[in-house]
Enzyme design. Sequence first.
Site, mmCIF file in Angstrom:
data_model
loop_
_atom_site.group_PDB
_atom_site.id
_atom_site.type_symbol
_atom_site.label_atom_id
_atom_site.label_comp_id
_atom_site.label_asym_id
_atom_site.label_seq_id
_atom_site.Cartn_x
_atom_site.Cartn_y
_atom_site.Cartn_z
ATOM 1 N N LEU A 208 0.863 -1.173 0.000
ATOM 2 C CA LEU A 208 0.000 0.000 0.000
ATOM 3 C C LEU A 208 0.901 1.225 0.000
ATOM 4 O O LEU A 208 1.976 1.215 0.604
ATOM 5 C CB LEU A 208 -0.904 0.023 1.243
ATOM 6 N N ASP A 209 0.454 2.285 -0.667
ATOM 7 C CA ASP A 209 1.209 3.535 -0.615
ATOM 8 C C ASP A 209 1.373 3.972 0.831
ATOM 9 O O ASP A 209 0.557 3.658 1.704
ATOM 10 C CB ASP A 209 0.464 4.639 -1.374
ATOM 11 N N ARG A 210 2.406 4.726 1.061
ATOM 12 C CA ARG A 210 2.685 5.205 2.418
ATOM 13 C C ARG A 210 1.463 5.867 3.052
ATOM 14 O O ARG A 210 1.134 5.622 4.216
ATOM 15 C CB ARG A 210 3.852 6.186 2.385
ATOM 16 N N THR B 22 -1.706 5.515 2.358
ATOM 17 C CA THR B 22 -2.924 4.704 2.364
ATOM 18 C C THR B 22 -2.930 3.788 3.576
ATOM 19 O O THR B 22 -1.937 3.125 3.877
ATOM 20 C CB THR B 22 -3.017 3.856 1.083
ATOM 21 N N ARG C 54 -5.392 6.876 -7.154
ATOM 22 C CA ARG C 54 -5.117 8.307 -7.053
ATOM 23 C C ARG C 54 -5.062 8.949 -8.442
ATOM 24 O O ARG C 54 -5.593 10.048 -8.655
ATOM 25 C CB ARG C 54 -3.810 8.512 -6.296
#
Length: 254
Positions: free
Chosen positions: A67-69, A71, A179
């Site tokens: 997961l993105d930082r 998120t 995003r």
Amino acid sequence: MPEIVVDRSIGDEAPLPILYRDEYIVVIDKPANLLVHRSEIDRHETRFAIQILRDQIGQKVWPAHRLDRGTSGVLLFGLSAEIASVLGRQFADGSVGKRYLAVVRGHPPASGSIDHALTRQRDDYEFQGERSSQEAQPALTHFRRLATVELPVMVERYPSSRYALLELTPVTGRKHQLRRHLKHIAHPIIGDATYGKGRHNRFFAEQLACHRLLLACTHLTFRHPANHQPIAVDVRPGGEFAALLDRFGWTGAQ
């Protein structure tokens, strides 16, 4: 079908909430602003989900996806490299079910699909060989509008500002897909410093005490790597995200 539903928020020094665990896998609720693993993205960062979870359960873990930082939400690990590889293939072949919640600018349609190819994005340190393609890759996201609000505040040129809560279901798994897709349809996710709108991000931070990316993975379904039984894990957003949902009267819309 086993299902685990947890509603927790954690502080910086608290243990990671474990949503599911057996001898093969462990699933956590990753907080926002935590990297999954050490990265050149931020060489000064000292906290990583892999490290924290390893120390917490006393054994090595291998992420099956990332997961993105910014998120938060459901993050799956294997308790061996082999198990993580099996799980990773499920993500690669599209057999894993994922759902996200996001707060976006504006009022999108009640439902729809974003079928928009995305160029491959690489980090600056990622190797790019001769066969490395820069062509856009197919990317598909389904969305459903769950709730809306209109605030009597002028953030841009209008006397009021509209926001919506969306359920997002990505079919493909491109980097920053959700995003980038929401930016593509002009409904960027609030708190997104890269693809979002600075004025709205600042409004949420300064006036609504919400400083994070408002994107959370709330549901994950996959086949157990050992017995092949379906597993479903759900979690509700916590912390600032939960407080915002309550403030807008959206708690029951999830």
